[in-house]
Scaffold this motif. Structure first.
Motif, PDB file in Angstrom:
ATOM      1  N   MET A 168       0.823  -1.198   0.000  1.00  0.00           N
ATOM      2  CA  MET A 168       0.000   0.000   0.000  1.00  0.00           C
ATOM      3  C   MET A 168       0.864   1.258   0.000  1.00  0.00           C
ATOM      4  SD  MET A 168      -3.144   0.593  -0.365  1.00  0.00           S
ATOM      5  CE  MET A 168      -3.916  -0.921   0.146  1.00  0.00           C
ATOM      6  N   PHE A 169       2.059   1.185   0.651  1.00  0.00           N
ATOM      7  CA  PHE A 169       2.969   2.320   0.607  1.00  0.00           C
ATOM      8  C   PHE A 169       3.388   2.588  -0.827  1.00  0.00           C
ATOM      9  CE2 PHE A 169       3.728   0.896   5.060  1.00  0.00           C
ATOM     10  CZ  PHE A 169       3.300   2.051   5.673  1.00  0.00           C
ATOM     11  N   TRP A 170       3.651   1.489  -1.584  1.00  0.00           N
ATOM     12  CA  TRP A 170       4.012   1.635  -2.993  1.00  0.00           C
ATOM     13  C   TRP A 170       2.891   2.327  -3.755  1.00  0.00           C
ATOM     14  CZ3 TRP A 170       1.369  -0.320  -7.178  1.00  0.00           C
ATOM     15  CH2 TRP A 170       2.023  -0.243  -8.413  1.00  0.00           C
ATOM     16  N   LEU A 171       1.656   1.967  -3.482  1.00  0.00           N
ATOM     17  CA  LEU A 171       0.515   2.570  -4.157  1.00  0.00           C
ATOM     18  C   LEU A 171       0.451   4.054  -3.851  1.00  0.00           C
ATOM     19  CD1 LEU A 171      -2.067   2.505  -5.804  1.00  0.00           C
ATOM     20  CD2 LEU A 171      -3.277   1.690  -3.781  1.00  0.00           C
ATOM     21  N   ASN A 172       0.656   4.446  -2.605  1.00  0.00           N
ATOM     22  CA  ASN A 172       0.627   5.862  -2.246  1.00  0.00           C
ATOM     23  C   ASN A 172       1.682   6.642  -3.010  1.00  0.00           C
ATOM     24  OD1 ASN A 172      -1.466   5.448  -0.461  1.00  0.00           O
ATOM     25  ND2 ASN A 172      -0.124   5.167   1.305  1.00  0.00           N
ATOM     26  N   GLU A 173       2.866   6.043  -3.173  1.00  0.00           N
ATOM     27  CA  GLU A 173       3.924   6.718  -3.916  1.00  0.00           C
ATOM     28  C   GLU A 173       3.540   6.895  -5.382  1.00  0.00           C
ATOM     29  OE1 GLU A 173       7.388   4.385  -3.318  1.00  0.00           O
ATOM     30  OE2 GLU A 173       7.600   4.885  -1.189  1.00  0.00           O
ATOM     31  N   VAL A 174       2.926   5.869  -5.956  1.00  0.00           N
ATOM     32  CA  VAL A 174       2.491   5.960  -7.351  1.00  0.00           C
ATOM     33  C   VAL A 174       1.462   7.065  -7.521  1.00  0.00           C
ATOM     34  CG1 VAL A 174       1.204   4.766  -9.157  1.00  0.00           C
ATOM     35  CG2 VAL A 174       3.015   3.576  -7.935  1.00  0.00           C
ATOM     36  N   LEU A 175       0.487   7.116  -6.616  1.00  0.00           N
ATOM     37  CA  LEU A 175      -0.552   8.134  -6.731  1.00  0.00           C
ATOM     38  C   LEU A 175       0.009   9.531  -6.558  1.00  0.00           C
ATOM     39  CD1 LEU A 175      -3.460   6.396  -4.785  1.00  0.00           C
ATOM     40  CD2 LEU A 175      -3.092   6.511  -7.249  1.00  0.00           C
ATOM     41  N   GLU A 176       1.031   9.684  -5.720  1.00  0.00           N
ATOM     42  CA  GLU A 176       1.666  10.985  -5.545  1.00  0.00           C
ATOM     43  C   GLU A 176       2.358  11.435  -6.823  1.00  0.00           C
ATOM     44  OE1 GLU A 176       4.260  10.684  -2.226  1.00  0.00           O
ATOM     45  OE2 GLU A 176       2.644  10.550  -0.744  1.00  0.00           O
ATOM     46  N   MET A 177       2.920  10.466  -7.557  1.00  0.00           N
ATOM     47  CA  MET A 177       3.646  10.805  -8.782  1.00  0.00           C
ATOM     48  C   MET A 177       2.711  11.015  -9.966  1.00  0.00           C
ATOM     49  SD  MET A 177       7.081   8.409  -8.724  1.00  0.00           S
ATOM     50  CE  MET A 177       6.154   6.872  -8.618  1.00  0.00           C
ATOM     51  N   THR A 178       1.633  10.231 -10.041  1.00  0.00           N
ATOM     52  CA  THR A 178       0.793  10.243 -11.237  1.00  0.00           C
ATOM     53  C   THR A 178      -0.494  11.038 -11.073  1.00  0.00           C
ATOM     54  OG1 THR A 178      -0.337   8.210 -10.574  1.00  0.00           O
ATOM     55  CG2 THR A 178       1.674   7.976 -11.881  1.00  0.00           C
ATOM     56  N   PRO A 200      -4.457  11.594  -9.326  1.00  0.00           N
ATOM     57  CA  PRO A 200      -5.622  10.742  -9.044  1.00  0.00           C
ATOM     58  C   PRO A 200      -5.782   9.637 -10.080  1.00  0.00           C
ATOM     59  CG  PRO A 200      -6.180  13.062  -8.835  1.00  0.00           C
ATOM     60  CD  PRO A 200      -4.815  13.018  -9.459  1.00  0.00           C
ATOM     61  N   PHE A 201      -6.157   8.480  -9.590  1.00  0.00           N
ATOM     62  CA  PHE A 201      -6.401   7.322 -10.443  1.00  0.00           C
ATOM     63  C   PHE A 201      -7.891   7.023 -10.376  1.00  0.00           C
ATOM     64  CE2 PHE A 201      -6.706   2.870 -11.526  1.00  0.00           C
ATOM     65  CZ  PHE A 201      -5.687   2.639 -12.448  1.00  0.00           C
ATOM     66  N   ARG A 202      -8.523   6.944 -11.542  1.00  0.00           N
ATOM     67  CA  ARG A 202      -9.978   6.784 -11.580  1.00  0.00           C
ATOM     68  C   ARG A 202     -10.331   5.395 -12.112  1.00  0.00           C
ATOM     69  NH1 ARG A 202     -14.057  10.566 -11.439  1.00  0.00           N
ATOM     70  NH2 ARG A 202     -12.482  12.227 -11.623  1.00  0.00           N
ATOM     71  N   THR A 203     -11.132   4.697 -11.357  1.00  0.00           N
ATOM     72  CA  THR A 203     -11.551   3.362 -11.766  1.00  0.00           C
ATOM     73  C   THR A 203     -13.058   3.205 -11.627  1.00  0.00           C
ATOM     74  OG1 THR A 203     -11.112   0.989 -11.473  1.00  0.00           O
ATOM     75  CG2 THR A 203     -11.279   2.297  -9.472  1.00  0.00           C
ATOM     76  N   ALA A 204     -13.599   2.269 -12.356  1.00  0.00           N
ATOM     77  CA  ALA A 204     -15.009   1.896 -12.227  1.00  0.00           C
ATOM     78  C   ALA A 204     -15.079   0.402 -11.987  1.00  0.00           C
ATOM     79  CB  ALA A 204     -15.792   2.265 -13.482  1.00  0.00           C
ATOM     80  N   VAL A 205     -15.862   0.005 -11.005  1.00  0.00           N
ATOM     81  CA  VAL A 205     -16.127  -1.410 -10.756  1.00  0.00           C
ATOM     82  C   VAL A 205     -17.540  -1.685 -11.248  1.00  0.00           C
ATOM     83  CG1 VAL A 205     -16.302  -3.241  -9.042  1.00  0.00           C
ATOM     84  CG2 VAL A 205     -14.577  -1.439  -8.769  1.00  0.00           C
TER      85      VAL A 205
END
Length: 309
Positions: free
Chosen positions: A1-11, A13-18
């Protein structure tokens, strides 16, 4: 999850639909939302959409937001519904931007997954063959197992969703189909294990072994399985609230047998288990928890299960 936070900081907001807010899809949507992804939830049942939005899900119709998506997670019942979501009259692939990704989670034949990958790629959209396992509880906790295959680019595009929703991601190949093949193997075992659990539990009853004692003893012995330990307590409690419906198994074991036929492979145990699920559906139990297959055995043997009168 830390890796995910770093990705979101760099890229950003990430938008998804389920798409498909059943017991598994709803948990995936919750996990994505909890991980900080902008998450839309869609289902044919409006109340499920409303419930998810009340929990923080993003607003907007699917037609309105399809072009903004980084990922679409398809958690519907079968291949037909998957194809309809992607390429039907209101299919989303034609609206999705190049470089976005579809994560297809339904149990489908490998050839179908390969066809969907080719059609998505033709529109510049990545496709990850991503069937899931773990049940509703692990889904809601972001601890699913994903049997995934697809191009390296598809895996990269899907990483934020995978990090949010899965505890284990098995990377099984660089083209679609391998993930669905592995899911068929898993479903063969899971479906047979549930039916065998029901057979063993009711057989024990004919010998004076109560369902409660069955669970207590066998769950500590070599005859146990994950499915036994998860489903047999439903029978003991007389609670068939559907976490996984009987109706799932004629579809999934049917897929297994179709694949087996195409490979000239005999799967007699799978075929026998399928007949028990078909019998349960014929008794009107299709929408009950799949542990209700035990009622087929109980009826045939004149047994009374817990909670029945």
């Amino acid at each position: 999850m830390f890796w995910l936070n770093e990705v979101l900081e760099m890229t950003g907001p990430f938008r998804t639909a389920v798409i498909g807010l059943g017991s598994m899809g709803y948990g995936i949507a919750q996990s994505c939302l909890r991980a900080g992804l902008i998450t839309h939830g869609f289902d044919v049942v409006p109340s499920k959409i409303e419930k998810f939005r009340a929990e923080g899900g993003a607003a907007g119709s699917l037609a309105e937001i399809a072009s903004t998506l980084d990922a679409a997670v398809i958690v519907v019942l079968n291949a037909g519904q998957t194809e309809d979501v992607l390429f039907g009259d209101n299919g989303i692939v034609s609206s999705m931007r190049a470089g976005s990704v579809v994560l297809a989670c339904a149990t489908v034949p490998p050839d179908f997954a390969r066809d969907m990958e080719a059609r998505c790629n033709a529109s510049g959209v990545h496709y990850l063959d991503a069937p899931i396992s773990g049940g509703a509880a692990k889904s809601s906790q972001g601890q699913l197992s994903v049997m995934a295959s697809g191009s390296p680019a598809a895996f990269t595009a899907a990483r934020p969703v995978l990090a949010a929703a899965a505890e284990t991601v098995f990377e099984l190949g660089d083209t679609a189909g391998a993930g669905s093949a592995m899911k068929a193997v898993n479903q063969l075992l899971a479906g047979v294990h549930i039916a065998t659990m029901a057979e063993a539990l009711t057989f024990g009853m004919t010998q004076g072994v109560s369902p409660e004692t069955f669970v207590e003893v066998i769950s500590q012995c070599a005859g146990t399985s994950w499915m036994l330990e998860n489903r047999a307590p439903h029978i003991v409690a007389g609670d068939y609230t559907p976490l996984s419906q009987v109706n799932i198994w004629p579809k999934d074991l049917g897929i297994v047998l179709d694949i087996a036929k195409s490979a000239s492979f005999s799967a007699p145990i799978t075929a026998a288990a399928l007949q028990q699920y078909l019998a349960a559906a014929g008794m009107g139990l299709g929408r009950e928890d799949d542990a209700a297959v035990a009622k087929v055995y109980a009826r045939n043997a004149g047994l009374t299960l817990p909670g029945e009168t």
